[in-house]
Design a protein around this motif. Structure first.
Motif, PDB file in Angstrom:
ATOM      1  N   ALA A   1      32.486 -24.801 120.571  1.00 44.72           N
ATOM      2  CA  ALA A   1      31.857 -23.557 120.115  1.00 44.72           C
ATOM      3  C   ALA A   1      32.157 -22.452 121.115  1.00 44.72           C
ATOM      4  O   ALA A   1      31.798 -22.561 122.285  1.00 44.72           O
ATOM      5  CB  ALA A   1      30.350 -23.742 120.000  1.00 44.72           C
ATOM      6  N   ILE A   2      32.835 -21.406 120.653  1.00 46.67           N
ATOM      7  CA  ILE A   2      33.161 -20.279 121.528  1.00 46.67           C
ATOM      8  C   ILE A   2      32.215 -19.138 121.195  1.00 46.67           C
ATOM      9  O   ILE A   2      32.253 -18.609 120.092  1.00 46.67           O
ATOM     10  CB  ILE A   2      34.639 -19.862 121.331  1.00 46.67           C
ATOM     11  CG1 ILE A   2      35.565 -21.073 121.544  1.00 46.67           C
ATOM     12  CG2 ILE A   2      35.002 -18.701 122.240  1.00 46.67           C
ATOM     13  CD1 ILE A   2      37.004 -20.857 121.091  1.00 46.67           C
ATOM     14  N   GLY A   3      31.354 -18.802 122.127  1.00 49.35           N
ATOM     15  CA  GLY A   3      30.387 -17.744 121.828  1.00 49.35           C
ATOM     16  C   GLY A   3      29.425 -17.544 122.973  1.00 49.35           C
ATOM     17  O   GLY A   3      29.779 -17.768 124.134  1.00 49.35           O
ATOM     18  N   GLY A   4      28.199 -17.146 122.641  1.00 47.06           N
ATOM     19  CA  GLY A   4      27.222 -16.851 123.671  1.00 47.06           C
ATOM     20  C   GLY A   4      25.920 -17.609 123.477  1.00 47.06           C
ATOM     21  O   GLY A   4      25.902 -18.697 122.886  1.00 47.06           O
ATOM     22  N   ASN A   5      24.846 -17.038 123.958  1.00 44.24           N
ATOM     23  CA  ASN A   5      23.552 -17.710 123.938  1.00 44.24           C
ATOM     24  C   ASN A   5      23.134 -18.208 122.565  1.00 44.24           C
ATOM     25  O   ASN A   5      22.733 -19.366 122.410  1.00 44.24           O
ATOM     26  CB  ASN A   5      22.465 -16.749 124.450  1.00 44.24           C
ATOM     27  CG  ASN A   5      22.271 -16.907 125.937  1.00 44.24           C
ATOM     28  OD1 ASN A   5      22.536 -17.983 126.470  1.00 44.24           O
ATOM     29  ND2 ASN A   5      21.837 -15.859 126.604  1.00 44.24           N
ATOM     30  N   GLY A   6      23.234 -17.336 121.590  1.00 47.19           N
ATOM     31  CA  GLY A   6      22.812 -17.695 120.239  1.00 47.19           C
ATOM     32  C   GLY A   6      23.605 -18.874 119.707  1.00 47.19           C
ATOM     33  O   GLY A   6      23.058 -19.792 119.079  1.00 47.19           O
ATOM     34  N   THR A   7      24.897 -18.838 119.982  1.00 43.55           N
ATOM     35  CA  THR A   7      25.786 -19.906 119.536  1.00 43.55           C
ATOM     36  C   THR A   7      25.369 -21.256 120.115  1.00 43.55           C
ATOM     37  O   THR A   7      25.321 -22.273 119.412  1.00 43.55           O
ATOM     38  CB  THR A   7      27.226 -19.592 120.007  1.00 43.55           C
ATOM     39  OG1 THR A   7      27.521 -18.247 119.658  1.00 43.55           O
ATOM     40  CG2 THR A   7      28.239 -20.523 119.402  1.00 43.55           C
ATOM     41  N   PHE A   8      25.055 -21.241 121.402  1.00 42.14           N
ATOM     42  CA  PHE A   8      24.732 -22.503 122.085  1.00 42.14           C
ATOM     43  C   PHE A   8      23.347 -23.008 121.692  1.00 42.14           C
ATOM     44  O   PHE A   8      23.125 -24.222 121.603  1.00 42.14           O
ATOM     45  CB  PHE A   8      24.836 -22.332 123.606  1.00 42.14           C
ATOM     46  CG  PHE A   8      26.200 -21.873 124.057  1.00 42.14           C
ATOM     47  CD1 PHE A   8      27.342 -22.141 123.304  1.00 42.14           C
ATOM     48  CD2 PHE A   8      26.344 -21.144 125.239  1.00 42.14           C
ATOM     49  CE1 PHE A   8      28.598 -21.709 123.720  1.00 42.14           C
ATOM     50  CE2 PHE A   8      27.600 -20.717 125.656  1.00 42.14           C
ATOM     51  CZ  PHE A   8      28.723 -20.998 124.901  1.00 42.14           C
TER      52      PHE A   8
END
Lengths: 323, 323, 323, 323
Positions: free
Chosen positions: D99-106
């Motif tokens: 998953a490439i992204g930020g806080n929400g993604t994780f």
């Protein structure tokens, strides 16, 4: 005309993709089918021909290179090769062509039309700006900006070290790239094929300037200058003025790449539209160009045989501006 | 300490001006006078020394090159030369120095200190990133970005023409520039001094890739690779694979110029401040650097004698990413 | 004429420095002294006038902004102010002026000449390209490239998120910047003052495109469009198509800055030379411009009163290219 | 593990494509199949899942945006949505995710793993650099360079007109972008959420500087500063110092786009490789990051809950450097 083909040929130039996009969208706008021929005449012979739709050319207007690729074709210079190319076009029911390239491309297209009757309208795509029939070729403005950007960087070092830099830019037969680079780069001297300066003049100019306490120099050399390229000229100058710290930089292939400038995207779009609309209006063996901001179609024969002269005033500008 | 001098020496690097600005403003912030010494040790000997104030360094943070200029000084390698330099510093009542440069600069500074007792703190200013005592040198990040930008342009042409491009980047003794260019430029092969690959391996890799229908290639060569530079390597490859259309581009001096990147401006500012504050705190014969985001001062002796090793993991990355 | 003055006035534009350099060097080339008047008419009144030599303009050809600075002068609109300005010119024995600026600048210059007899030749320096008497103004090409570069970046996000972006570019009275940005940026819609489109048409175009599964959109808005600016237009569109993810970006002041493009440096150099040579040939109250690649001098009166019309073909191009 | 999926989520960031390329090539290098999930969790639910091979990610390392697109998914916040996503993964036999992204993604990924057991390794892709567990996030270096390039242009105008510019850069919760922009852009003041300065302090600083004859100013404002955004702050300052010519520029969305910098391509490549190799080594619910140049895996829980503190020394640097 129901179906046309488009291809790029010769050296790639920034803005070719913008031209391809314009050709495709204009064809579709007029209800015509459009096919992409890969790798110029080479792909035409091999039948590397693919249908293009609006999405095929989405998001390419800003890309350097050419999505249709380019290649030289020895085989197309033979009658058999051209027959094969013609057969492929017939198989694909392609009735007209837009050729994006330079002199060699148009020479081939004209011969092809004479033999097989397939009409072609050309679009001038080359960074060299050496085509008669258009003020500017697609890719030229970008190439000059790329070279100038490199020259700006080199001048940082020239100034910091009190050096002379001999910078070679593209232009085998013309100073079209060298001259704006010299004017815009603040060069002291420019060497172009159109107006040969002797090495002695170059050396004298540098010596005079050194006496005026000038310590860093920029000499722009078009690759085709008769006195030799940047490396040979620099060597001769160093021999005459050994105390000068002289370096050579060949800007090279980066001049062919990169995102096209605004002017090149606009020009490529205008010409791409004009090429298709010319074809639909029954034109053949002409190149679409912009002269004095107006669209003109010039016979291939004229584009190939006539020499576009560089503005003589530009040479004088370099002299004035390096006072 | 009431008055310090600052100079740049060796090859110019983007960010040197940002470092000069930081040195000047930090000195003024601490109530210290600061003088600019032009052309490194050469100007120190000749007394080319000018007072700098806050305005002297206004609007230079973004400029390539160095406003203090740089030059090599043969004379400073002699005892007499250093004596003259010392006399000039005494005349100008300069009590400490900030030297922005590389190995040669620091070697000179240390000798000078041993002989005449003038303390120097160094700032690593070189695009090569080959200095022990700092993760990155000032100018390195910009040089890599400049080279990579050129490589992006070259790939446009490589892709359009199904060509192999051998691109030579700077780095006589290290692959610090070559490796991120290879990873970021999508190269198939990288040749660096730290890990010599035989030409045979290169040729084999290209032949395997060609069998997988790969048609365009990018090979990044650090200028100092033992197998030769880009031109000699390309020649050998062409001999082995004559059907490959191979070209060479030497990116050259543009890697030294241009506006510094954000990272270089930040680094130059951190180090410029640290150099002055180190000097004020009694340090000498040390270089200010940033290691793992922390400020460290490393003795010149160590900077010069120890080799900064390249991350071995990077070589493996090129292999994985060109799958 | 033995001594001339040069100043920049109105909004700054990239290439103004290249023009100043050309003016200075041309004057020196012809053996004329040249003075720089700081901050336009404001500095003229205050006597902020400095002698310029060849070195004063070294290394500025590539810099944005203007080393002579620019300012508005309320006082120059009064007779007393102009009298003070004239007195300053007399004090400095300045006999002629080169004014680099736009409409307001030339209006002032003409009035000043009528009252006090000081001849002025103008150079068109403004990013807006809204001056009659020249195909392009100095700074225009750079501004378009800057805006287009920003639009390329915005499209990355538009495509990644299936969004509509309303991008406002400069151009209060004309679509000169907006149109090449739309063509070169691959925009679906362009809104310009010259040809007002109703919001309803915009909404309809977007709805039709959405039905064709198009998911990301670029709408370029000239700041002066009668239907409002980008923000108001985006709001109306969102009201009509609430399911569309629409964002607004105002590109703003970055369009005025940056290193001038090659075309702007060349144009500025040509015009700077022509302005001085015109002055020496006895011209006054004219602006030097380039029309169809030829140098022309147009009376200020005409530059100010006549409207330069945008090529109507360009509007059609946006329509064709967004098929 | 035989087959993995990769997706991008949240705001797009330059370098996401370089990360996707690294993920795909690393998977292939290890003999694993890899699928691209379009539009983040939204496409996972809808089954927009495509097989990727080496060619799928050719020539994307230099492109901004994300070829996998990104979208918010309301539905994934519900248990039903996550069930649908899981069913799709099962259908495609996908056993692990990058998953490439930020806080929400994780946050989503962790919840998903708890419920359905699908392991995810994260890659920090966001321009904001506000993720704990990595020194820099993918896209941050590019965003800072883009903002700084814009600021360089704005300063041309600020200097030419003796103006104050209030420039708003991205960073709702942090000054990570604002601070290097202030240091590298030569700003007088920086306003960041981490260290609130009162408007009164800002006004006083400007007034003191004006007394020292400083005439142009640059104030960098992180969008999230508590004293308001650039527009509100500029308004308050203008009220206090009406004679100051103050302007506002919001740099906006261009900060998200453009070709990734060398550092971002390198970082994205390192992390992309590490994410896949982590997954193959049995990791889950961790983010791959680089801390002090070393690869580290940090539990999602920690990345989300811990705050990465900005280097306090940077604030002091702005003060020193604007002396």
């Amino acid at each position: 005309m129901k179906r046309i083909g488009v291809f790029t040929s010769g050296g790639d130039a920034p803005g070719m993709n913008a031209a391809v996009r314009a050709v495709v969208r204009t064809a579709l706008y007029h209800g015509i089918e459009v096919y992409g021929i890969m790798r110029g005449y080479s792909g035409m012979i091999k039948g590397e021909i693919v249908k293009l739709d609006s999405t095929s050319v989405a998001n390419i207007v800003q890309r350097g290179g050419t999505i249709l690729k380019s290649a030289r074709s020895q085989r197309f210079t033979t009658k058999e090769g051209r027959q094969e190319a013609f057969d492929q076009l017939v198989n694909h029911r392609i009735e007209g062509l837009v050729a994006i390239g330079g002199n060699g491309t148009f020479t081939g297209a004209e011969l092809f039309e004479r033999e097989f009757g397939i009409p072609t309208v050309g679009a001038p795509g080359t960074i060299d700006n050496d085509l008669y029939g258009t003020d500017y070729t697609i890719g030229y403005d970008t190439a000059v900006n790329t070279a100038l950007d490199a020259i700006d960087k080199i001048r940082d070092t020239a100034d910091s070290h009190d050096r002379a830099f001999f910078v070679e830019v593209m232009g085998r037969d013309s100073g079209y790239i060298a001259i704006p680079c010299a004017i815009g780069g603040g060069a002291e001297i420019v060497l172009v094929p159109e107006q040969v300066q002797s090495i002695d003049t170059v050396i004298e100019t540098l010596q005079v300037a050194r006496k005026r306490q000038k310590s860093s120099f920029l000499i722009i050399v078009a690759e085709g200058d008769e006195e030799g390229n940047a490396t040979t000229i620099a060597a001769k100058v160093k021999e005459a003025i050994p105390e000068m710290d002289a370096r050579v930089t060949v800007i090279g292939h980066i001049q062919r790449g990169g995102a096209p400038s605004a002017a090149d995207r606009l020009l490529a779009s205008q010409i791409g539209i004009a090429a298709v609309e010319g074809l639909l209006n029954g034109m053949r063996n002409v190149m679409a160009g912009i002269v004095d901001r107006k669209l003109v179609y010039t016979p291939f024969q004229e584009c190939i045989s006539r020499k576009k002269m560089i503005n003589q005033g530009f040479m004088r500008m370099v002299e004035i501006l390096s006072v």
